[in-house]
Design a protein around this motif. Structure first.
Motif, PDB file in Angstrom:
ATOM      1  N   GLU A 198      50.169  53.370  42.040  1.00  0.00           N
ATOM      2  CA  GLU A 198      49.477  53.591  43.594  1.00  0.00           C
ATOM      3  C   GLU A 198      48.158  52.813  42.801  1.00  0.00           C
ATOM      4  O   GLU A 198      47.822  52.428  44.407  1.00  0.00           O
ATOM      5  N   ALA A 199      47.529  52.864  41.981  1.00  0.00           N
ATOM      6  CA  ALA A 199      46.448  51.731  41.893  1.00  0.00           C
ATOM      7  C   ALA A 199      47.004  49.659  41.998  1.00  0.00           C
ATOM      8  O   ALA A 199      46.664  49.544  43.274  1.00  0.00           O
ATOM      9  N   LEU A 200      47.138  49.902  41.798  1.00  0.00           N
ATOM     10  CA  LEU A 200      49.175  48.742  41.749  1.00  0.00           C
ATOM     11  C   LEU A 200      49.110  48.391  43.034  1.00  0.00           C
ATOM     12  O   LEU A 200      48.802  46.795  43.557  1.00  0.00           O
ATOM     13  N   TRP A 201      49.902  49.152  43.662  1.00  0.00           N
ATOM     14  CA  TRP A 201      50.022  48.937  45.225  1.00  0.00           C
ATOM     15  C   TRP A 201      48.706  48.760  46.105  1.00  0.00           C
ATOM     16  O   TRP A 201      48.620  47.613  47.019  1.00  0.00           O
ATOM     17  N   GLN A 202      47.949  49.015  45.996  1.00  0.00           N
ATOM     18  CA  GLN A 202      46.881  49.736  47.020  1.00  0.00           C
ATOM     19  C   GLN A 202      45.996  47.326  46.070  1.00  0.00           C
ATOM     20  O   GLN A 202      45.205  46.617  46.833  1.00  0.00           O
ATOM     21  N   SER A 203      46.420  47.819  44.740  1.00  0.00           N
ATOM     22  CA  SER A 203      45.247  45.912  44.610  1.00  0.00           C
ATOM     23  C   SER A 203      46.318  45.176  45.010  1.00  0.00           C
ATOM     24  O   SER A 203      45.826  43.732  44.722  1.00  0.00           O
ATOM     25  N   LEU A 204      47.561  45.491  45.014  1.00  0.00           N
ATOM     26  CA  LEU A 204      47.907  44.188  45.537  1.00  0.00           C
ATOM     27  C   LEU A 204      48.665  43.910  47.232  1.00  0.00           C
ATOM     28  O   LEU A 204      48.798  42.568  47.406  1.00  0.00           O
ATOM     29  N   LEU A 205      47.823  44.653  47.500  1.00  0.00           N
ATOM     30  CA  LEU A 205      47.781  44.816  49.519  1.00  0.00           C
ATOM     31  C   LEU A 205      46.290  43.415  49.833  1.00  0.00           C
ATOM     32  O   LEU A 205      46.776  42.922  50.521  1.00  0.00           O
ATOM     33  N   ALA A 206      45.562  43.809  48.807  1.00  0.00           N
ATOM     34  CA  ALA A 206      44.124  43.401  48.206  1.00  0.00           C
ATOM     35  C   ALA A 206      43.356  43.383  47.497  1.00  0.00           C
ATOM     36  O   ALA A 206      42.610  43.905  47.206  1.00  0.00           O
ATOM     37  N   PRO A 207      44.098  42.006  46.870  1.00  0.00           N
ATOM     38  CA  PRO A 207      43.206  41.747  45.667  1.00  0.00           C
ATOM     39  C   PRO A 207      42.048  41.097  45.716  1.00  0.00           C
ATOM     40  O   PRO A 207      41.667  40.645  46.708  1.00  0.00           O
ATOM     41  N   ASN A 208      41.225  41.347  44.476  1.00  0.00           N
ATOM     42  CA  ASN A 208      40.018  41.120  44.716  1.00  0.00           C
ATOM     43  C   ASN A 208      40.005  42.142  45.999  1.00  0.00           C
ATOM     44  O   ASN A 208      38.405  41.516  46.476  1.00  0.00           O
ATOM     45  N   GLY A 209      39.810  42.417  46.663  1.00  0.00           N
ATOM     46  CA  GLY A 209      39.010  43.322  47.493  1.00  0.00           C
ATOM     47  C   GLY A 209      38.912  41.879  48.973  1.00  0.00           C
ATOM     48  O   GLY A 209      38.331  43.013  49.444  1.00  0.00           O
ATOM     49  N   THR A 210      40.026  41.465  49.388  1.00  0.00           N
ATOM     50  CA  THR A 210      39.948  40.530  49.911  1.00  0.00           C
ATOM     51  C   THR A 210      40.321  40.198  51.133  1.00  0.00           C
ATOM     52  O   THR A 210      40.412  39.609  52.235  1.00  0.00           O
ATOM     53  N   GLU A 211      40.988  40.724  50.898  1.00  0.00           N
ATOM     54  CA  GLU A 211      42.112  41.308  52.386  1.00  0.00           C
ATOM     55  C   GLU A 211      41.607  41.814  53.575  1.00  0.00           C
ATOM     56  O   GLU A 211      41.706  43.654  53.818  1.00  0.00           O
ATOM     57  N   TYR A 212      41.618  41.115  54.652  1.00  0.00           N
ATOM     58  CA  TYR A 212      40.893  42.240  55.665  1.00  0.00           C
ATOM     59  C   TYR A 212      41.913  43.329  56.985  1.00  0.00           C
ATOM     60  O   TYR A 212      41.523  43.977  57.859  1.00  0.00           O
ATOM     61  N   ALA A 213      42.843  42.519  56.480  1.00  0.00           N
ATOM     62  CA  ALA A 213      43.826  42.389  57.226  1.00  0.00           C
ATOM     63  C   ALA A 213      45.067  43.365  57.593  1.00  0.00           C
ATOM     64  O   ALA A 213      45.996  42.423  57.243  1.00  0.00           O
ATOM     65  N   ILE A 214      44.974  44.263  55.960  1.00  0.00           N
ATOM     66  CA  ILE A 214      46.105  44.515  55.475  1.00  0.00           C
ATOM     67  C   ILE A 214      47.340  45.384  56.455  1.00  0.00           C
ATOM     68  O   ILE A 214      47.059  46.403  56.966  1.00  0.00           O
ATOM     69  N   PRO A 215      48.888  44.461  56.847  1.00  0.00           N
ATOM     70  CA  PRO A 215      49.500  45.195  56.959  1.00  0.00           C
ATOM     71  C   PRO A 215      50.261  46.322  56.582  1.00  0.00           C
ATOM     72  O   PRO A 215      50.305  46.659  55.153  1.00  0.00           O
ATOM     73  N   LYS A 216      50.596  47.053  57.981  1.00  0.00           N
ATOM     74  CA  LYS A 216      50.663  48.723  57.715  1.00  0.00           C
ATOM     75  C   LYS A 216      52.190  48.979  56.321  1.00  0.00           C
ATOM     76  O   LYS A 216      53.305  48.096  56.937  1.00  0.00           O
TER      77      LYS A 216
END
Length: 381
Positions: free
Chosen positions: A298-316
């Motif tokens: 789950e932690a890896l999934w979240q990081s892949l959606l927003a690497p480095n916390g830079t993704e502002y519009a994460i696709p649902k």
């Protein structure tokens, strides 16, 4: 004083004894040598007395697999197996073969089908039963070449394991495979290479994709079976041999726990490594895993959606719920497909070769293997 009273009196010291033993475990865990031994468990050689030049003795088809060595950049030699894809193996005359095929014959197979480079978990060897079952499924069900290595210090490989050493081993395996694919006529070998890791091997596989990304190389797909986010994070919830807690008892004292985590020299930071690659990625994990908690996926999934916390519009994410089997989470951030299977059942060592896992690998790697009568993957519908 009665015997019962004596026993009760002694029992009051039990908590102190357990606390003292735990303190000793913590102190030992800060010693780099101890960390290395417990991380890799390379001294556990199973099966015993393996004859690596006869892979068919461990469940693979006769003469379908060759045993060979891969040299590394720092002059170690890695024991390795190359399992032929089923369609190529079936072409042999006579069938099944009655003796070893030539190295040239094996090299030709790299031009026939894509290749999985498999990085196993800690302890034991490439001949372990659950690993052999995985090679067999990849070779027969998905019709792939499989190259499986033993890291330095494992099995018949030379040297001693270390984080940097295992990363060097992974790159050596990749370069060896890429060279053979190129020699077989494919000018872009990365398009034919799937990188797959299980347990500790997911840290190695993630690190490799990060290193490849630094050279602008993107493999066909990355498959992580029961992955972890990093070794320090894993130790926060890990039980050695399923019994001895390491850092989890310190969860109520975050500063102390973080202090001990900072002393862990073996890190394998998969979150950081995966933030650098654009490879399509599959995460496979079950809630029943008793070794690596599925929360790491789950932690890896979240990081892949927003690497480095830079993704502002994460696709649902698109979620498919299969009652009794698990959930599939699917997303395409930055046009990179990511799939996470959160399974209901399956042990740590069993899901790598499961049929459902094979289907998911076929989908993430876009393999031309029919998965239903229409020749389509149910995930792609």
């Amino acid at each position: 004083m009665s015997t019962a009273q004596k026993l009760l009196r002694r029992a009051q010291y039990l908590p102190l004894l357990l606390a003292g033993l735990y303190g000793v475990v913590l102190l030992l865990a800060t010693v780099p040598w101890v960390q290395r031994e417990l991380t890799y468990l390379h001294w556990i050689s199973y099966p015993f007395s393996v004859k690596y030049d006869t892979p068919h003795a461990y469940g693979l088809a006769p003469f379908k697999t060759r045993n060979f060595g891969i040299p590394t950049a720092d002059n170690e030699t890695l024991g390795a197996w190359h399992v032929l894809p089923n369609s190529y193996y079936l072409k042999q005359t006579p069938f099944p073969p009655q003796s070893d095929l030539s190295a040239e014959e094996f090299d030709k197979a790299f031009g026939d089908r894509p290749t999985v480079i498999y990085f196993h978990g800690n302890a034991a060897t490439r001949a372990s039963p659950h690993r052999v079952r995985t090679y067999a499924a990849l070779s027969s069900v998905l019709n792939l070449n499989v190259v499986a290595i033993d890291y330095r210090g494992f099995a018949d490989s030379t040297g001693k394991p270390s984080e940097e050493g295992l990363k060097t081993d992974a790159r050596a395996a990749y370069d060896w495979v890429a060279g053979r694919i190129k020699a077989a006529g494919n000018k872009v070998p990365q398009n034919q290479i799937i990188i797959m890791g299980h347990s500790l091997g997911t840290g190695v596989a993630s690190a490799l994709t990060g290193l490849l990304a630094d050279d602008r190389i993107v493999p066909k797909a990355l498959v992580l079976i029961t992955p972890f986010s990093s070794i320090p994070d894993l130790l926060s919830s890990f039980y050695l041999f399923g019994v001895i807690p390491l850092l989890s008892p310190l969860g109520r004292f975050p500063r102390i726990q973080n202090f001990f985590k900072s002393l862990i020299s073996v890190r394998f930071d998969s979150v950081e490594a995966l933030s650098r690659t654009a490879a399509p990625t599959l995460l496979v994990h079950t809630k029943a895993d008793k070794v690596v908690p599925y929360s790491h996926s789950e932690a890896l999934w979240q990081s892949l959606l927003a690497p480095n916390g830079t993704e502002y519009a994460i696709p649902k994410p698109f979620v498919l719920d299969y009652t009794g089997w698990g959930k599939l989470y699917i997303s395409n951030p930055r046009y990179r497909q990511i799939i996470w299977w959160e399974g209901e059942f399956g042990g740590h060592d069993e899901i790598g070769w499961a049929e459902g896992t094979m289907d998911l690998i076929a989908d993430i790697a876009k393999l031309n293997v029919p998965l239903n009568p229409d020749g389509l993957s149910y995930i792609s519908l």
